[in-house]
Design a protein around this motif. Structure first.
Motif, PDB file in Angstrom:
ATOM      1  N   MET A  96       0.827  -1.206   0.000  1.00  0.00           N
ATOM      2  CA  MET A  96       0.000   0.000   0.000  1.00  0.00           C
ATOM      3  C   MET A  96       0.865   1.262   0.000  1.00  0.00           C
ATOM      4  O   MET A  96       0.492   2.279  -0.575  1.00  0.00           O
ATOM      5  N   SER A  97       2.027   1.194   0.604  1.00  0.00           N
ATOM      6  CA  SER A  97       2.897   2.366   0.731  1.00  0.00           C
ATOM      7  C   SER A  97       3.801   2.572  -0.489  1.00  0.00           C
ATOM      8  O   SER A  97       4.483   3.588  -0.577  1.00  0.00           O
TER       9      SER A  97
ATOM     10  N   LEU B 171       3.086   4.275  -7.212  1.00  0.00           N
ATOM     11  CA  LEU B 171       2.369   3.664  -8.322  1.00  0.00           C
ATOM     12  C   LEU B 171       3.334   3.133  -9.387  1.00  0.00           C
ATOM     13  O   LEU B 171       3.084   2.094 -10.004  1.00  0.00           O
ATOM     14  N   SER B 172       4.453   3.800  -9.563  1.00  0.00           N
ATOM     15  CA  SER B 172       5.437   3.358 -10.560  1.00  0.00           C
ATOM     16  C   SER B 172       5.986   1.968 -10.234  1.00  0.00           C
ATOM     17  O   SER B 172       6.383   1.235 -11.135  1.00  0.00           O
ATOM     18  N   GLN B 173       5.986   1.581  -8.961  1.00  0.00           N
ATOM     19  CA  GLN B 173       6.463   0.251  -8.582  1.00  0.00           C
ATOM     20  C   GLN B 173       5.472  -0.844  -8.988  1.00  0.00           C
ATOM     21  O   GLN B 173       5.849  -2.002  -9.082  1.00  0.00           O
ATOM     22  N   ALA B 174       4.244  -0.474  -9.241  1.00  0.00           N
ATOM     23  CA  ALA B 174       3.256  -1.441  -9.722  1.00  0.00           C
ATOM     24  C   ALA B 174       3.324  -1.565 -11.243  1.00  0.00           C
ATOM     25  O   ALA B 174       3.123  -2.648 -11.793  1.00  0.00           O
ATOM     26  N   ILE B 175       3.639  -0.467 -11.913  1.00  0.00           N
ATOM     27  CA  ILE B 175       3.634  -0.463 -13.378  1.00  0.00           C
ATOM     28  C   ILE B 175       4.712  -1.385 -13.940  1.00  0.00           C
ATOM     29  O   ILE B 175       4.471  -2.133 -14.887  1.00  0.00           O
TER      30      ILE B 175
ATOM     31  N   VAL C   8      -2.699  -5.513  -4.114  1.00  0.00           N
ATOM     32  CA  VAL C   8      -2.092  -4.562  -3.184  1.00  0.00           C
ATOM     33  C   VAL C   8      -2.263  -5.138  -1.782  1.00  0.00           C
ATOM     34  O   VAL C   8      -3.377  -5.472  -1.371  1.00  0.00           O
ATOM     35  N   VAL C   9      -1.135  -5.279  -1.046  1.00  0.00           N
ATOM     36  CA  VAL C   9      -1.177  -5.870   0.285  1.00  0.00           C
ATOM     37  C   VAL C   9      -0.633  -4.886   1.312  1.00  0.00           C
ATOM     38  O   VAL C   9       0.100  -3.955   0.979  1.00  0.00           O
ATOM     39  N   ASP C  10      -1.018  -5.112   2.577  1.00  0.00           N
ATOM     40  CA  ASP C  10      -0.488  -4.270   3.649  1.00  0.00           C
ATOM     41  C   ASP C  10       0.807  -4.882   4.181  1.00  0.00           C
ATOM     42  O   ASP C  10       1.314  -5.860   3.615  1.00  0.00           O
TER      43      ASP C  10
ATOM     44  N   VAL D 299      -1.717  -8.904   3.851  1.00  0.00           N
ATOM     45  CA  VAL D 299      -3.159  -9.094   3.746  1.00  0.00           C
ATOM     46  C   VAL D 299      -3.643  -8.287   2.554  1.00  0.00           C
ATOM     47  O   VAL D 299      -3.301  -7.104   2.410  1.00  0.00           O
ATOM     48  N   LEU D 300      -4.437  -8.912   1.700  1.00  0.00           N
ATOM     49  CA  LEU D 300      -4.948  -8.236   0.511  1.00  0.00           C
ATOM     50  C   LEU D 300      -5.818  -7.047   0.898  1.00  0.00           C
ATOM     51  O   LEU D 300      -6.740  -7.173   1.693  1.00  0.00           O
ATOM     52  N   ARG D 301      -5.497  -5.887   0.326  1.00  0.00           N
ATOM     53  CA  ARG D 301      -6.259  -4.671   0.624  1.00  0.00           C
ATOM     54  C   ARG D 301      -6.898  -4.069  -0.625  1.00  0.00           C
ATOM     55  O   ARG D 301      -7.715  -3.175  -0.519  1.00  0.00           O
ATOM     56  N   GLY D 302      -6.515  -4.545  -1.777  1.00  0.00           N
ATOM     57  CA  GLY D 302      -7.090  -4.019  -3.020  1.00  0.00           C
ATOM     58  C   GLY D 302      -6.328  -4.523  -4.216  1.00  0.00           C
ATOM     59  O   GLY D 302      -5.550  -5.477  -4.136  1.00  0.00           O
TER      60      GLY D 302
END
Length: 192
Positions: free
Chosen positions: A157-158, A161-165, A178-180, A184-187
């Protein structure tokens, strides 16, 4: 064992006897029906002719015709081919997970292997489709239909966004979990 519950009965694929054998001998004896799948639809017919039935996974069954997924078109084609070969499947291969076992046997009223003999003679006639039409099937994709994934790519979560791309582009993902900090799945992050 395929168990998702904390407490579950070991009933599939001779699991209880296999666990006991592992504890006593250190060797897994396998399960009834375990073995190499037939190499072709003709081999499947020969197995059923020789033994009366043949167990294999739904994945191996549709794989005999070169398919890996159970789309509605694939399901109808495999059903037609099986009927043409004089075979039936219990439970139907759409009623189990892809790695679930089905039993193939000879259809009562159709001569076993007729479709193969017709192909060998070069007849242009195709086997008639099932007179009852396609049966009602649940073609919903479920987690159990997917191959086992050993490593799930996630972002925190922290993270920026570029780290997801980057992993989405590298692996061709349309979305990324996206996990905490406790995993744990958060989105989910999607291209949308």
């Amino acid at each position: 064992m395929g168990a998702f519950l904390t407490v579950s009965e070991l009933s599939r694929r001779d699991a209880a006897a296999r666990v006991q054998a592992l504890a006593e001998t250190g060797t897994d004896p396998g399960y009834v029906g375990d073995g190499e799948p037939p190499g072709s639809p003709e081999d499947l017919v020969n197995d059923v002719r020789d033994s009366g039935t043949r167990q294999l996974t739904a994945r191996d069954l549709i794989g005999l015709w070169g398919w890996k997924r159970r789309t509605s078109d694939v399901t109808d084609l495999v059903d037609q081919h099986l009927a043409g070969l004089g075979l039936r499947v219990d439970p139907h291969f759409t009623d189990v997970q892809l790695d679930g076992l089905v039993t193939v046997s000879a259809e009562g009223s159709t001569g076993l292997g007729e479709g193969i003999r017709d192909q060998d003679r070069g007849d242009d006639q195709q086997a008639p489709p099932n007179a009852d039409g396609p049966r009602d099937r649940d073609l919903t994709w479920r987690i159990g239909n997917l191959p086992f994934v050993r490593e799930v790519v996630t972002v925190r979560m922290s993270d920026a966004l570029s780290q997801a791309i980057t992993p989405m582009i590298e692996h061709g993902f349309s979305q990324l979990p996206v996990v905490d900090h406790n995993d744990v799945l958060r989105g989910v992050v999607t291209w949308d």
